[in-house]
Design an enzyme around this catalytic site. Structure first.
Site, PDB file in Angstrom:
ATOM      1  N   HIS A 170       0.757  -1.226  -0.075  1.00 13.74           N
ATOM      2  CA  HIS A 170      -0.074   0.033  -0.014  1.00 13.74           C
ATOM      3  C   HIS A 170       0.816   1.346   0.038  1.00 13.74           C
ATOM      4  CE1 HIS A 170       1.074  -0.085   4.321  1.00 13.74           C
ATOM      5  NE2 HIS A 170       0.735   1.105   4.391  1.00 13.74           N
TER       6      HIS A 170
HETATM    7  C1  UD1 Z   1      -1.527   5.802   5.577  1.00 13.30           C
HETATM    8  C2  UD1 Z   1      -0.335   6.237   6.397  1.00 13.30           C
HETATM    9  C3  UD1 Z   1       1.014   5.058   6.287  1.00 13.30           C
HETATM   10  C4  UD1 Z   1       0.351   3.975   6.929  1.00 13.30           C
HETATM   11  C5  UD1 Z   1      -1.199   3.325   6.276  1.00 13.30           C
HETATM   12  C6  UD1 Z   1      -1.682   2.318   7.040  1.00 13.30           C
HETATM   13  C7  UD1 Z   1       0.310   8.763   5.930  1.00 13.30           C
HETATM   14  C8  UD1 Z   1       0.958   9.737   5.214  1.00 13.30           C
HETATM   15  N1  UD1 Z   1       0.224   7.464   5.720  1.00 13.30           N
HETATM   16  O1  UD1 Z   1      -1.369   5.596   4.361  1.00 13.30           O
HETATM   17  O2  UD1 Z   1       1.960   5.507   6.890  1.00 13.30           O
HETATM   18  O3  UD1 Z   1       1.102   2.815   6.556  1.00 13.30           O
HETATM   19  O4  UD1 Z   1      -2.023   4.606   6.274  1.00 13.30           O
HETATM   20  O5  UD1 Z   1      -2.611   1.512   6.170  1.00 13.30           O
HETATM   21  O6  UD1 Z   1      -0.399   8.951   6.865  1.00 13.30           O
HETATM   22  N2  UD1 Z   1      -8.784   5.330   1.586  1.00 13.30           N
HETATM   23  C9  UD1 Z   1     -10.083   4.929   1.365  1.00 13.30           C
HETATM   24  N3  UD1 Z   1     -10.515   4.311   2.514  1.00 13.30           N
HETATM   25  C10 UD1 Z   1      -9.976   4.066   3.589  1.00 13.30           C
HETATM   26  C11 UD1 Z   1      -8.620   4.711   3.740  1.00 13.30           C
HETATM   27  C12 UD1 Z   1      -8.089   5.371   2.684  1.00 13.30           C
HETATM   28  O7  UD1 Z   1     -10.837   4.887   0.375  1.00 13.30           O
HETATM   29  O8  UD1 Z   1     -10.558   3.558   4.721  1.00 13.30           O
HETATM   30  C13 UD1 Z   1      -8.136   6.237   0.388  1.00 13.30           C
HETATM   31  C14 UD1 Z   1      -8.109   7.511   0.708  1.00 13.30           C
HETATM   32  O9  UD1 Z   1      -8.852   8.455   0.572  1.00 13.30           O
HETATM   33  C15 UD1 Z   1      -6.765   7.912  -0.242  1.00 13.30           C
HETATM   34  C16 UD1 Z   1      -6.086   6.445  -0.224  1.00 13.30           C
HETATM   35  O10 UD1 Z   1      -6.852   5.525   0.092  1.00 13.30           O
HETATM   36  O11 UD1 Z   1      -7.057   8.389  -1.363  1.00 13.30           O
HETATM   37  C17 UD1 Z   1      -4.742   6.616   0.783  1.00 13.30           C
HETATM   38  O12 UD1 Z   1      -5.178   6.963   2.090  1.00 13.30           O
HETATM   39  P1  UD1 Z   1      -4.252   7.739   2.945  1.00 13.30           P
HETATM   40  O13 UD1 Z   1      -4.794   7.765   4.645  1.00 13.30           O
HETATM   41  O14 UD1 Z   1      -3.985   9.072   2.548  1.00 13.30           O
HETATM   42  O15 UD1 Z   1      -2.899   6.889   3.239  1.00 13.30           O
HETATM   43  P2  UD1 Z   1      -2.407   5.409   3.337  1.00 13.30           P
HETATM   44  O16 UD1 Z   1      -1.946   4.940   2.217  1.00 13.30           O
HETATM   45  O17 UD1 Z   1      -3.809   4.776   3.903  1.00 13.30           O
HETATM   46  N1  UDP Z   2      -3.710  -5.620   8.426  1.00  9.86           N
HETATM   47  C1  UDP Z   2      -5.037  -5.914   8.467  1.00  9.86           C
HETATM   48  N2  UDP Z   2      -5.991  -6.118   7.421  1.00  9.86           N
HETATM   49  C2  UDP Z   2      -5.379  -6.039   6.236  1.00  9.86           C
HETATM   50  C3  UDP Z   2      -3.944  -5.866   5.963  1.00  9.86           C
HETATM   51  C4  UDP Z   2      -2.998  -5.547   7.162  1.00  9.86           C
HETATM   52  O1  UDP Z   2      -5.399  -5.874   9.553  1.00  9.86           O
HETATM   53  O2  UDP Z   2      -6.194  -6.105   5.267  1.00  9.86           O
HETATM   54  C5  UDP Z   2      -2.978  -5.387   9.612  1.00  9.86           C
HETATM   55  C6  UDP Z   2      -1.582  -5.870   9.504  1.00  9.86           C
HETATM   56  O3  UDP Z   2      -1.721  -7.262  10.059  1.00  9.86           O
HETATM   57  C7  UDP Z   2      -0.831  -5.093  10.212  1.00  9.86           C
HETATM   58  C8  UDP Z   2      -1.421  -3.732  10.238  1.00  9.86           C
HETATM   59  O4  UDP Z   2      -2.608  -4.003   9.594  1.00  9.86           O
HETATM   60  O5  UDP Z   2      -1.260  -5.466  11.883  1.00  9.86           O
HETATM   61  C9  UDP Z   2      -0.558  -3.050   9.353  1.00  9.86           C
HETATM   62  O6  UDP Z   2      -1.142  -1.920   8.710  1.00  9.86           O
HETATM   63  P1  UDP Z   2      -0.804  -1.474   7.483  1.00  9.86           P
HETATM   64  O7  UDP Z   2       0.145  -1.948   6.620  1.00  9.86           O
HETATM   65  O8  UDP Z   2      -2.012  -0.652   6.801  1.00  9.86           O
HETATM   66  O9  UDP Z   2       0.279  -0.122   7.836  1.00  9.86           O
HETATM   67  P2  UDP Z   2       1.777   0.113   8.261  1.00  9.86           P
HETATM   68  O10 UDP Z   2       1.962  -1.026   9.499  1.00  9.86           O
HETATM   69  O11 UDP Z   2       2.530  -0.079   7.032  1.00  9.86           O
HETATM   70  O12 UDP Z   2       2.015   1.360   8.528  1.00  9.86           O
END
Ligand code: UD1
Ligand code: UDP
Length: 358
Positions: free
Chosen positions: A207
């Site tokens: 992601h």
């Molecule tokens: C964010 C964090 C990242 C973390 C990740 C965990 C920042 C800069 N990044 O990245 O460190 O690893 O969360 O998963 O804060 N979206 C949806 N539905 C949701 C969530 C997100 O549609 O429930 C979409 C958002 O609208 C956006 C994109 O996904 O367009 C990315 O979401 P965003 O929260 O900006 O960053 P992540 O990649 O989730």
């Molecule tokens: N995870 C989850 N569902 C998913 C993918 C990941 O519950 O579909 C959990 C995973 O086991 C871990 C956490 O989410 O505990 C990691 O989050 P993510 O990869 O979104 O963020 P990061 O740790 O890279 O910030």
């Protein structure tokens, strides 16, 4: 003590769950959800499965550029902090929710406790690195999950505010990873329908902003297609369109694209997978806790403790490189436990209490 906790993203819900359960035995916690993650499978599901109390505030901020998201969150968090007047702001990790809360709080002279402090990847092209550095420098109490995080603090003159408490993700994994058996899980396919978990499978998550272009994801899919079992990939919303369109175009036979799974399911997938391919900070560590070989598709080391004895190796998003590195045999030293003793939540709460007494 009165503590305002700010969370917003999936990994923060998991860490906050274990700390919140300990914290609320003795202290008042006001839980603020910024809204950064908002789909049921990315947010509410974690609250119900992990028994996290409902947020007292949901700020409804998500999407946009980094500055738009962070700025809107700061404005909304400031209002909550002014109203609640807490003794502490408690924050986790490195997301935009973390940074926004830290900046709003420090300007109001409310002390900040940062959990997962000191983690560094030494690359400013990683958006989370900026959040980590800024947050640590405005916080009063820096709680490191690992020795390397603690050591990084002294390089930036932060050691006097630092403590090593272990990793609350490890606490959560110990507490929740045996709650489900593989046969109890029904995966919801991204393109419709459901399936049971196959006997043998690889677990993929991807992601990161750095990896979410068509070429990189295609290379990762090609790698997984070359393996001897299918791959379960619960797709983060960031990648949904791209993953579906690659699947429709190339018709991979071993890729199983699913909706994001809950934490109990994810932990069960970790425990039962043959091997793991990921760009997630959390999943790299969970692979390590479970003794599963992991390939991390990033060009920086996020958790140095995992990069020993072939247990976790970096790879570029290049199919042949991923497959070649997956074949390396890992060695596991059962006595090597760099993520603490599974009681970091208690240590985090004690650190907050002791700071106030001193
Ligand atoms: C964010 C964090 C990242 C973390 C990740 C965990 C920042 C800069 N990044 O990245 O460190 O690893 O969360 O998963 O804060 N979206 C949806 N539905 C949701 C969530 C997100 O549609 O429930 C979409 C958002 O609208 C956006 C994109 O996904 O367009 C990315 O979401 P965003 O929260 O900006 O960053 P992540 O990649 O989730
Ligand atoms: N995870 C989850 N569902 C998913 C993918 C990941 O519950 O579909 C959990 C995973 O086991 C871990 C956490 O989410 O505990 C990691 O989050 P993510 O990869 O979104 O963020 P990061 O740790 O890279 O910030």
């Amino acid at each position: 003590m009165k503590i305002v906790t700010v969370v917003g993203a999936r990994p923060q819900f998991i860490k906050a769950a274990v700390v919140s359960h300990v914290l609320r035995k003795k202290h008042q916690e006001v839980l603020v959800h910024t809204g950064q993650h908002f789909d049921y499978n990315m947010s509410e599901r974690f609250f119900s499965e992990l028994n996290i109390p409902d947020p007292d505030y949901n700020l409804g901020v998500s999407g946009g550029t980094h500055a738009q998201m962070t700025g809107k969150m700061m404005i909304a968090i400031e209002e909550v902090l002014i109203k609640e007047k807490p003794d502490w702001l408690l924050i986790y990790g490195d997301t935009n929710s973390t940074l926004a809360a830290a900046l709003a709080s420090v300007k109001l002279h409310i002390p900040i406790c940062h959990v997962e402090a000191g983690a560094r990847v030494h690359s400013m092209t990683n958006p989370e690195e900026i959040n980590r550095i800024c947050t640590d420098h405005v916080s009063s109490l820096l709680l490191a999950s690992t020795r390397s995080g603690y050591d990084e603090m002294s390089k930036e003159g932060l050691q006097d505010k630092g403590l090593l408490v272990g990793d609350p993700m490890y606490d959560a994994f110990i507490e929740y990873s045996n709650k489900l058996k593989p046969e109890e899980i029904e995966l919801v396919l991204l393109q419709g329908g459901t399936i049971k978990i196959p006997n043998e499978f690889y677990y993929l998550t991807c992601h990161r902003e750095e990896n979410t272009n068509d070429e990189d994801l295609l290379e990762i899919f090609k790698a997984m297609e070359m393996l001897d079992a299918s791959t379960i990939y619960p797709v983060h919303p960031r990648n949904k369109k791209r993953a579906i369109s690659l699947q429709e175009k190339y018709k991979f036979t071993k890729m199983v694209l699913t909706e994001p799974v809950g934490y109990l399911e994810s932990a069960c997938l970790v425990k039962n997978a043959k091997k793991i391919v990921t760009d997630s900070g959390g999943l790299q560590r969970e692979a390590f806790y479970a003794g599963k070989k992991c390939i991390t598709i990033l060009n920086f080391v996020a958790w140095p403790e995992t990069m020993v004895d072939n247990r976790n190796e970096l790879s570029r998003p290049v199919a042949e490189e991923i497959v070649e590195k997956l074949s390396h045999i890992q060695k596991i030293d059962e006595n090597y436990l760099p993520f603490g003793d599974g009681h970091s939540a208690e240590k985090i709460v004690s650190a907050l209490e002791n700071y106030m007494k001193s």
